[in-house]
Design a protein around this motif. Structure first.
Motif, mmCIF file in Angstrom:
data_model
loop_
_atom_site.group_PDB
_atom_site.id
_atom_site.type_symbol
_atom_site.label_atom_id
_atom_site.label_comp_id
_atom_site.label_asym_id
_atom_site.label_seq_id
_atom_site.Cartn_x
_atom_site.Cartn_y
_atom_site.Cartn_z
ATOM 1 N N ILE B 43 0.927 -1.089 -0.219
ATOM 2 C CA ILE B 43 -0.161 -0.109 -0.136
ATOM 3 C C ILE B 43 0.929 1.064 -0.054
ATOM 4 N N SER B 44 0.871 2.213 -1.249
ATOM 5 C CA SER B 44 1.518 3.195 -0.992
ATOM 6 C C SER B 44 1.240 4.281 0.233
ATOM 7 N N PRO B 45 2.569 4.708 0.635
ATOM 8 C CA PRO B 45 2.359 5.802 1.921
ATOM 9 C C PRO B 45 1.688 7.018 1.444
ATOM 10 N N LEU B 48 -2.259 6.416 2.848
ATOM 11 C CA LEU B 48 -2.247 6.200 4.188
ATOM 12 C C LEU B 48 -2.241 7.562 4.848
ATOM 13 N N LEU B 49 -3.165 7.536 5.991
ATOM 14 C CA LEU B 49 -2.982 8.696 7.003
ATOM 15 C C LEU B 49 -2.565 7.984 8.358
ATOM 16 N N GLN B 67 -6.408 3.863 5.635
ATOM 17 C CA GLN B 67 -6.138 3.934 4.089
ATOM 18 C C GLN B 67 -7.162 4.335 3.301
ATOM 19 N N LEU B 68 -6.593 4.985 2.134
ATOM 20 C CA LEU B 68 -7.645 5.722 1.344
ATOM 21 C C LEU B 68 -7.947 5.057 0.115
ATOM 22 N N ARG B 287 -1.204 12.625 9.829
ATOM 23 C CA ARG B 287 -0.014 13.008 8.545
ATOM 24 C C ARG B 287 -0.452 12.201 7.582
ATOM 25 N N LEU B 288 -0.245 12.698 6.202
ATOM 26 C CA LEU B 288 0.093 11.579 5.256
ATOM 27 C C LEU B 288 1.100 11.097 5.377
#
Lengths: 345, 345
Positions: B43-45, B48-49, B67-68, B287-288
């Protein structure tokens, strides 16, 4: 299709004033609020357990009210539970397991250890066959048993017609719930039929009836089959309805007040066992309400699932009419139609 | 029909040893555990929050990972959320609403008051049409757009065949989920079709696709229509999947770690608003993940919903094979098949 309620309001304007519907159909809470007093059914104090937990960290009292299932469901385990409450067996027990999106479990934290608390004598050993009732519910209600009736029970369609006549299970046709169109296929996936019986969500197939696992359902902890548990170790569902447990474990009741005292407890990782007694939530007492002094007995009522009010409520849950909604689902699953319950006014 | 797994074991004994299946089919957790490394997708950072709450009463840190959703879903609101995180807008905010069996909501506790925190400039106003994506998912994946493809999109059966060819939505036929037999009726009640797309539960009809409300789903708080919310006020589902919210509100993601820090918070009565700031849970930061120092970026993976492992997992959720179960449901709803997610090993 999206703004269906706006559309309904515009249609009303074209009607003569006398024939106009209200601009907005009543929402589910509004329907319940306007129910006549005669639609509310008293819950016997013999069907209620009052669980008093130790006060919370701020010293506030915590009370949880459990309602027990009516016959013909799970009466073996429920009989055991009444014996355990009468013996004050749970007093000094604890909530010892809280697994997120699963259950809060309580009873004897020393269960399965040499320190386990002895169970009172005379508890029934209940077989797995009791997970499902093959009692014809309309017969149960009418207390009429005859061979002819039993034959009809197995002729399902005949039974359905009879059920309406005799006022048995309050059958909500699956088409009304949006779960099938023109077949009598797989129902909501977990059961070919769902409905309500004396205020409880019930699933059924041609072999019988069983209570469903929904949020706040109370079930009987057990070890692997053929053990079915005694009713001493209990769990409350605190997440997604675990319908896969239906017919695998005994459903005995539901929390009707104070579920937040279970659902807001700290979670433990893995299977949710605290494995540290300091983290347990102590149970001070569990009492059968009918054994409390009259003045202390909680008085609850449920909305008759045979009433027109309840049918209207179901329809309003299927197609939400609150001003918040722009799109009506056209469907609701049995666990998304909680039976309204209130303190007696 | 009850002890179906015992039956399977007996059948195996009759086979020559080389052809024998294991005595017990693998359970869903066992299937996930044995997945090859190639079945796990990073999962790409940037999706993610990381939400850091104030420490709990015992001083223990509380971190929640969100996760978005991937394109084509809800990208207007998700773009706003990335701007809000980049602006550190949520820092100093709070969880200000926790309603049992419903949601934990967070953002600005002063929202809708004169003390409301100003939103950063440049947030998009997203229309209700974005609740449903009419992007053909296999086209989205392949990045191929042509008029011919769009025509085919509306010819549903042709599309389904194409979808398999192009590896679009990982369509689990409803028959496999146990939701219909020989018709293409009402699906699971809330949608004619359900499936998975790049690790997410998705519902669809002939008009498009939408993400479903399940446990731990993150959605965008809003006022009444046509407002759709900005993404500043968010909620997490902490109870029965509220599928009636599908297509009525923007789903933007899900909690993939730390949901217990939301689900175990004290409940407030009524609509769950605390109405007492002392009861709010302070948000220190959101934070992202991609904006954190590399070493602090959490690394997660989901089990590819296109993998054979996932299909095996789905089947094991539909018919539970853990030794605990004596009866296999033969069905599972989309919210009862959580996509496996793990910290990268």
């Amino acid at each position: 299709m999206r703004k269906i309620f706006l559309g309904a309001a515009l249609a009303a304007i074209a009607l003569p004033l006398s024939a106009q519907q209200p601009a907005r159909p009543r929402s589910a809470p509004e329907i319940v609020k306007s129910a006549p007093a005669t639609d509310w059914v008293s819950i016997s104090p013999d069907d209620l357990l009052v669980m008093t937990l130790a006060p919370d960290a701020q010293g506030k009292p915590r009370q949880v009210i459990l309602q027990l299932l009516p016959p013909p469901f799970s009466q073996g385990w429920i009989g055991n539970m009444k014996k355990l409450a009468t013996a004050h067996w749970w007093d000094g027990g604890a909530i010892y397991r809280v697994q997120d999106n699963w259950v809060a479990q309580f009873g004897d934290p020393d269960e399965d250890t040499p320190q386990a608390k002895p169970l009172p004598a005379g508890l029934a050993t209940v077989p797995e066959s009791e997970y499902v009732s093959d009692i014809d519910l309309y017969v149960a209600r009418e207390k009429v048993y005859s061979p002819a009736v039993w034959q009809k029970f197995y002729a399902k369609r005949a039974w359905q017609a009879k059920a309406k006549l005799y006022g048995g299970i309050e059958h909500i046709p699956l088409e009304e719930l949006g779960h099938s169109s023109d077949n009598d296929g797989r129902g909501d996936g977990y059961a070919p039929e769902t409905g309500f019986f004396e205020g409880w969500p019930i699933a059924s197939n041609s072999e019988g009836y069983w209570p469903t696992h929904c949020y706040a359902t109370i079930g009987v902890g057990r070890n692997n089959s053929p053990d079915t548990g005694t009713g001493a170790e209990l769990y409350a569902v605190i997440g997604t309805p675990p319908r896969q447990l239906d017919r695998n474990i005994a459903v005995v009741g539901r929390v009707i007040e104070g579920i937040e005292h279970l659902s807001s407890l700290p979670r433990a990782p893995g299977n949710g066992m605290y494995n540290d007694k300091a983290k347990n939530t102590p149970i001070q007492t569990i009492r059968l309400a009918s054994q409390l002094p009259q003045a202390d007995q909680p008085r609850f009522q449920y909305l008759s699932t045979q009433s027109q009010t309840f049918r209207d409520y179901v329809q309003a849950r299927i197609n939400r009419r609150d001003s918040f909604y722009i799109y009506a689902a056209g469907s609701a699953d049995i666990c998304n139609i909680p039976v309204p319950i209130r303190r007696a006014p």
